[in-house]
Design an enzyme around this catalytic site. Structure first.
Site, PDB file in Angstrom:
ATOM      1  N   ARG A 226      18.479 -33.271  18.403  1.00 15.86           N
ATOM      2  CA  ARG A 226      18.974 -31.923  18.224  1.00 15.86           C
ATOM      3  C   ARG A 226      18.255 -31.335  19.556  1.00 15.86           C
ATOM      4  NH1 ARG A 226      21.636 -29.750  14.139  1.00 15.86           N
ATOM      5  NH2 ARG A 226      22.424 -28.415  15.789  1.00 15.86           N
TER       6      ARG A 226
ATOM      7  N   ARG B  12      15.590 -30.542  -4.260  1.00 13.87           N
ATOM      8  CA  ARG B  12      15.149 -31.470  -3.011  1.00 13.87           C
ATOM      9  C   ARG B  12      15.274 -30.402  -1.945  1.00 13.87           C
ATOM     10  NH1 ARG B  12      18.797 -35.486  -5.069  1.00 13.87           N
ATOM     11  NH2 ARG B  12      20.456 -34.741  -3.860  1.00 13.87           N
TER      12      ARG B  12
ATOM     13  N   PRO C 171      27.179 -24.515  11.238  1.00 15.40           N
ATOM     14  CA  PRO C 171      26.913 -23.137  10.431  1.00 15.40           C
ATOM     15  C   PRO C 171      25.491 -23.037  10.089  1.00 15.40           C
ATOM     16  CG  PRO C 171      28.950 -24.151   9.572  1.00 15.40           C
ATOM     17  CD  PRO C 171      28.333 -25.166  10.452  1.00 15.40           C
ATOM     18  N   GLU C 172      24.693 -22.108  10.228  1.00  9.70           N
ATOM     19  CA  GLU C 172      23.467 -21.898   9.549  1.00  9.70           C
ATOM     20  C   GLU C 172      23.404 -21.163   8.388  1.00  9.70           C
ATOM     21  OE1 GLU C 172      20.365 -21.480  12.542  1.00  9.70           O
ATOM     22  OE2 GLU C 172      21.348 -22.149  14.056  1.00  9.70           O
TER      23      GLU C 172
ATOM     24  N   ASN D 119      19.659 -24.655  14.425  1.00  7.26           N
ATOM     25  CA  ASN D 119      18.973 -24.938  15.886  1.00  7.26           C
ATOM     26  C   ASN D 119      18.929 -23.658  16.336  1.00  7.26           C
ATOM     27  OD1 ASN D 119      18.058 -26.616  17.645  1.00  7.26           O
ATOM     28  ND2 ASN D 119      20.050 -27.049  18.526  1.00  7.26           N
TER      29      ASN D 119
ATOM     30  N   LYS E 277      22.219 -24.640   3.227  1.00  7.28           N
ATOM     31  CA  LYS E 277      23.453 -24.846   4.151  1.00  7.28           C
ATOM     32  C   LYS E 277      24.442 -25.474   2.727  1.00  7.28           C
ATOM     33  CE  LYS E 277      21.544 -25.555   8.514  1.00  7.28           C
ATOM     34  NZ  LYS E 277      21.002 -26.523   9.625  1.00  7.28           N
TER      35      LYS E 277
END
Ligand SMILES: [Zn+2]
Length: 292
Positions: free
Chosen positions: A281, A149, A2-3, A199, A52
């Site tokens: 990827r 972060r 999931p993006e 991706n 995410k």
């Protein structure tokens, strides 16, 4: 995986069906029992997404979920439970529910199926979380450390209603790019550079901006990088609105320009679209359109 748009939709859905009322939390699978006990009976105040990560705030405690590659929430409930069936990795569709209620008026959930890490229940429905990479309860200091972060998330523009804060997110993206020697394609997947891009958005944004994915991040002209931020913002917002990624906006059945179209002719220039492994990827690009 999931993006970011999926996580922002998930946060919105959790706000709709759970925020403001006490919920019940359990771990049918048994791997989140201590965490579930800390959350059970509390009132979820609001959910938010950072890239995410999903965070649900309950006063001094924060429930953190990262779906990873396989995680998903499935929502079930009666007619008063406004939720889409699943958010996250695709799952088989579920049938209709015959609602039954306990003496306290709460809907009786169905027995959990499969490895349910966490089940959260409201009066009219419940959500099952399966297969997350992270499912943890944080205190506010730990929460802040996770957020610190992460790079800027384009979908957090507009949340503060402060144009200056939004401009700072964009500046931070440009700054982060200027400090990385890795390729721009690798930088977009680094959640410390920009949070929420996966991706598909990587491939499609670089294509539409005509950027060679192998250009070193720190050599990308800010005048090229700024429109890339704007492009990603637009694409992610479309994803939130539509619940899926469709970057070809000209109609027709094709949804993506280059993602998973390797070996076929580019619809813009006719060059054969390429694919290559990059840091584990798959990267997709058109060598004809993406030259600099
Ligand atoms: Zn092309």
């Amino acid at each position: 995986m999931p993006e970011g748009h999926t996580l922002h939709r998930l946060a919105a859905q959790i706000n709709t069906v759970f925020a403001g009322h006490p919920w019940r939390v359990s771990s049918p699978q048994g791997r989140f029992i201590a965490g579930a006990q800390r959350l059970d009976g509390q009132v979820p105040q609001h959910a938010e997404a950072w890239g995410k990560h999903l965070f649900v705030h309950l006063g001094p405690e924060v429930w953190q979920v990262h779906l990873g590659l396989y995680g998903a929430f499935s929502f079930r409930g009666d007619a008063d439970f406004a939720a889409e069936a699943t958010v996250g990795a695709p799952r088989a569709a579920v049938g209709t529910l015959e609602p039954r209620y306990a003496e306290d008026g709460w809907l009786i959930p169905e027995p959990p199926k499969g490895a349910v890490r966490a089940r959260v229940s409201a009066r009219h429905g419940w959500a099952d979380l399966r297969g997350p990479t992270t499912c943890a309860v944080l205190d506010l200091t730990e929460y802040q450390a996770v957020v610190d972060r992460l790079g800027p998330d384009p979908l957090r523009q507009g949340i503060s209603q402060d144009a200056r804060a939004d401009a700072q997110l964009r500046e931070l993206f440009l700054h982060n790019l200027s400090r990385r020697r890795i390729s721009i394609a690798a930088a977009l997947m680094d959640q410390a550079v920009i949070a929420g891009v996966g991706n598909i958005y990587r491939a499609e944004s670089l294509f539409l901006e005509g950027l060679d994915p192998y250009t070193p991040s720190n050599q990308l002209d800010p005048e090229r990088a700024a429109p890339l931020w704007d492009r990603l913002t637009e694409q992610l917002r479309d994803g939130v609105a539509e619940g899926r990624i469709r970057t070809v906006r000209t109609g027709g059945s094709r949804r993506h320009w280059v993602y998973k179209h390797q070996g076929t002719a580019c619809p813009r220039c006719g060059t054969v679209i390429k694919a290559a492994e990059l840091q584990g990827r798959r990267l997709y690009w058109c060598p004809g359109c993406q030259r600099d």
